[in-house]
Enzyme design. Structure first.
Site, mmCIF file in Angstrom:
data_model
loop_
_atom_site.group_PDB
_atom_site.id
_atom_site.type_symbol
_atom_site.label_atom_id
_atom_site.label_comp_id
_atom_site.label_asym_id
_atom_site.label_seq_id
_atom_site.Cartn_x
_atom_site.Cartn_y
_atom_site.Cartn_z
ATOM 1 N N THR A 70 29.366 -19.449 54.802
ATOM 2 C CA THR A 70 28.510 -18.663 53.898
ATOM 3 C C THR A 70 27.513 -17.846 54.721
ATOM 4 O O THR A 70 27.296 -16.660 54.465
ATOM 5 C CB THR A 70 27.777 -19.607 52.909
ATOM 6 O OG1 THR A 70 28.766 -20.292 52.140
ATOM 7 C CG2 THR A 70 26.853 -18.840 51.977
ATOM 8 N N ASN A 149 41.011 -19.278 48.518
ATOM 9 C CA ASN A 149 40.683 -20.713 48.518
ATOM 10 C C ASN A 149 41.096 -21.429 47.241
ATOM 11 O O ASN A 149 41.139 -22.644 47.198
ATOM 12 C CB ASN A 149 39.183 -20.921 48.767
ATOM 13 C CG ASN A 149 38.322 -20.081 47.855
ATOM 14 O OD1 ASN A 149 38.392 -18.845 47.871
ATOM 15 N ND2 ASN A 149 37.512 -20.736 47.043
ATOM 16 N N GLN A 179 40.044 -20.258 55.135
ATOM 17 C CA GLN A 179 41.180 -21.111 54.751
ATOM 18 C C GLN A 179 42.428 -20.804 55.569
ATOM 19 O O GLN A 179 43.494 -21.365 55.290
ATOM 20 C CB GLN A 179 41.481 -20.958 53.250
ATOM 21 C CG GLN A 179 40.338 -21.349 52.330
ATOM 22 C CD GLN A 179 40.022 -22.838 52.347
ATOM 23 O OE1 GLN A 179 40.755 -23.665 52.905
ATOM 24 N NE2 GLN A 179 38.908 -23.209 51.741
ATOM 25 N N SER A 199 34.603 -21.592 59.290
ATOM 26 C CA SER A 199 33.773 -22.764 59.031
ATOM 27 C C SER A 199 34.392 -23.992 59.688
ATOM 28 O O SER A 199 35.598 -24.236 59.522
ATOM 29 C CB SER A 199 33.689 -22.978 57.518
ATOM 30 O OG SER A 199 32.815 -24.024 57.223
ATOM 31 N N ALA A 200 33.574 -24.771 60.397
ATOM 32 C CA ALA A 200 34.106 -25.939 61.118
ATOM 33 C C ALA A 200 34.607 -27.028 60.175
ATOM 34 O O ALA A 200 35.634 -27.667 60.439
ATOM 35 C CB ALA A 200 33.015 -26.515 62.034
ATOM 36 N N HIS A 201 33.893 -27.232 59.042
ATOM 37 C CA HIS A 201 34.249 -28.401 58.223
ATOM 38 C C HIS A 201 35.535 -28.212 57.437
ATOM 39 O O HIS A 201 36.027 -29.151 56.814
ATOM 40 C CB HIS A 201 33.078 -28.822 57.320
ATOM 41 C CG HIS A 201 32.795 -27.947 56.142
ATOM 42 N ND1 HIS A 201 33.204 -28.279 54.883
ATOM 43 C CD2 HIS A 201 32.146 -26.767 56.017
ATOM 44 C CE1 HIS A 201 32.800 -27.337 54.025
ATOM 45 N NE2 HIS A 201 32.151 -26.411 54.697
ATOM 46 N N THR A 237 17.430 -22.952 66.671
ATOM 47 C CA THR A 237 17.995 -23.931 67.610
ATOM 48 C C THR A 237 19.394 -24.333 67.162
ATOM 49 O O THR A 237 19.619 -24.636 65.990
ATOM 50 C CB THR A 237 17.076 -25.165 67.692
ATOM 51 O OG1 THR A 237 15.786 -24.712 68.095
ATOM 52 C CG2 THR A 237 17.595 -26.193 68.684
ATOM 53 N N CYS A 324 32.781 -25.028 45.202
ATOM 54 C CA CYS A 324 31.529 -24.310 44.945
ATOM 55 C C CYS A 324 31.413 -23.936 43.481
ATOM 56 O O CYS A 324 30.332 -23.819 42.948
ATOM 57 C CB CYS A 324 31.460 -23.031 45.774
ATOM 58 S SG CYS A 324 31.831 -23.314 47.476
#
Ligand code: PLP
Length: 380
Positions: A70, A149, A179, A199-201, A237, A324
């Site tokens: 996002t 998605n 995706q 996106s990593a997840h 960070t 979502c």
């Protein structure tokens, strides 16, 4: 347990957890600190960047880490508009995009951008003819999903790039590859794409890390200003452990991409064949030639929430629509945009497969579905 909600999020690989734990246990300090502990943290980020870039066949410097897709999509769309204020005025997208894109477009519309929303065809894809007709001399950005998605519909990237090159060579292309990354071959720099979001997840990494591919010849303005991290493109960070895990997830997804893709196609085919053999009545909303990782089905008369909770009792986890949107909408705007009638769309559920699923599970899952559907009284 059988987990079929991988488009919402995936279970982190053991190797991802180990990599993340190592960075925490070794106390890799603030990556911006000049001492050895800071340098170690910076090295972990650099190693992850190399792995993500290798998985995309691009240069390390073309990868910017973010916190999620996002954020990546917001950065590209708003950052493009800021970087090219004079030309960032006409954006072409589709009505079936993820909300991250659609909500950014609504925001940019208020800032003066003109947005053209193309309606997908019945198979969820955007016809090349519609794209040809939508582009004009003012078009500066084209943004599409690679894989939808909710349905798994796959965009025809070579045609999109070809049309841009012929009609609007100065327009840039952004692809939401959340995706498809690690699941289907996707090499943005070779494909002629300017920006892409990840996106990593969604690829068995951790929540809290995302990335943007920015072609070295393209620019965007940063969304977050501050300490100048990520080459001043994303201050704040860095989430070192999630980024380290992202590198491992990208490396592993690339290594097993073919194997996982073939097995997932067999999972989808097995599941559908058993449902059909058992005489279960269903409508397939996903296109035949879509990504095998996402299967959208309607079971007429069976409320999706009831089916979801009935299957949950058997420890089979599915979704009613995209994660979502599932708490907001009655039926999916994506299915509606494809022209699927409300009487069918309102009964849609999504099964999304992942790297851990097996064909043996698909046999059990189809049997669980048939059993659950037999127990739920249909609404007529
Ligand atoms: N784009 C697509 C296609 C998605 O499926 C998702 C998540 O569902 C996103 C963007 C947003 O990803 P994130 O959860 O990393 O913000």
């Amino acid at each position: 347990m059988i987990y079929y909600d991988n488009a919402a999020t995936t279970m982190p690989f053991k190797e991802v957890c180990e990599a993340a734990a190592r960075t925490i246990q070794a106390f890799e300090a603030n990556p911006s600190s000049l001492h050895r502990l800071g340098t170690q943290a910076q090295n972990s980020i650099s190693a992850a960047r190399r792995k993500v870039a290798a998985a995309l066949a691009c240069r390390d410097k073309e990868i910017i880490f973010t916190s999620c897709a996002t954020e990546s999509i917001n950065t590209v769309l708003k950052g493009f508009h800021d970087a090219y204020p004079k030309s960032g005025q006409h954006i072409v997208t589709s009505a079936a995009e993820h909300k991250a894109t659609l909500e950014c477009c609504t925001y940019l519309e208020k800032k003066g951008a003109q947005i053209t929303y193309l309606m997908p065809d019945a198979d969820g894809s955007i016809s090349t003819e519609k794209l040809v007709n939508a582009l004009n001399a003012e078009t500066s950005l084209i943004t599409f999903l690679h894989v939808n998605n909710e349905t798994g519909a796959v965009s025809d990237l070579p045609s999109i790039v070809k049309i841009r090159n012929n009609q609007c060579p100065d327009a840039r292309i952004h692809i939401d590859a959340v995706q498809s990354f690690g699941k289907l071959p996707f090499y943005p720099s070779k494909a002629g794409i300017d920006y892409a979001s990840f996106s990593a997840h969604k690829i068995n990494g951790l929540k809290g890390a995302g990335a943007i591919y920015v072609n070295e010849k393209s620019r965007i303005a940063p969304l977050l200003h501050g300490g100048g991290q990520e080459n001043s493109m994303r201050s704040g960070t860095e989430n070192v452990q999630a980024i380290a895990g992202f590198g491992v997830a990208a490396e592993m997804s690339l290594a097993y991409l073919r194997e996982n893709l073939e097995r997932t196609a067999r999972i989808r085919e097995t599941f559908l064949r058993i449902l059909t053999d058992k005489g279960v009545e269903f409508i397939q909303n996903s296109p035949e030639n879509g990504s095998p990782y996402i299967l959208n089905l309607s079971f007429p008369g069976i409320m999706p929430e009831v089916l979801l909770h009935t299957l949950e009792a058997d420890e089979l986890y599915i979704s009613t629509s995209s994660a979502c949107a599932s708490r907001n909408a009655r039926s999916s705007y994506v299915l509606k945009a494809m022209g699927i009638r409300e009487e069918i769309a309102k009964y849609a559920v999504r099964l999304s497969f992942g790297a851990d699923n097996t064909v043996e599970e698909a046999i059990r899952a189809a049997e669980m579905f048939a059993g659950a559907l037999g127990r739920i009284p249909p609404r007529r």
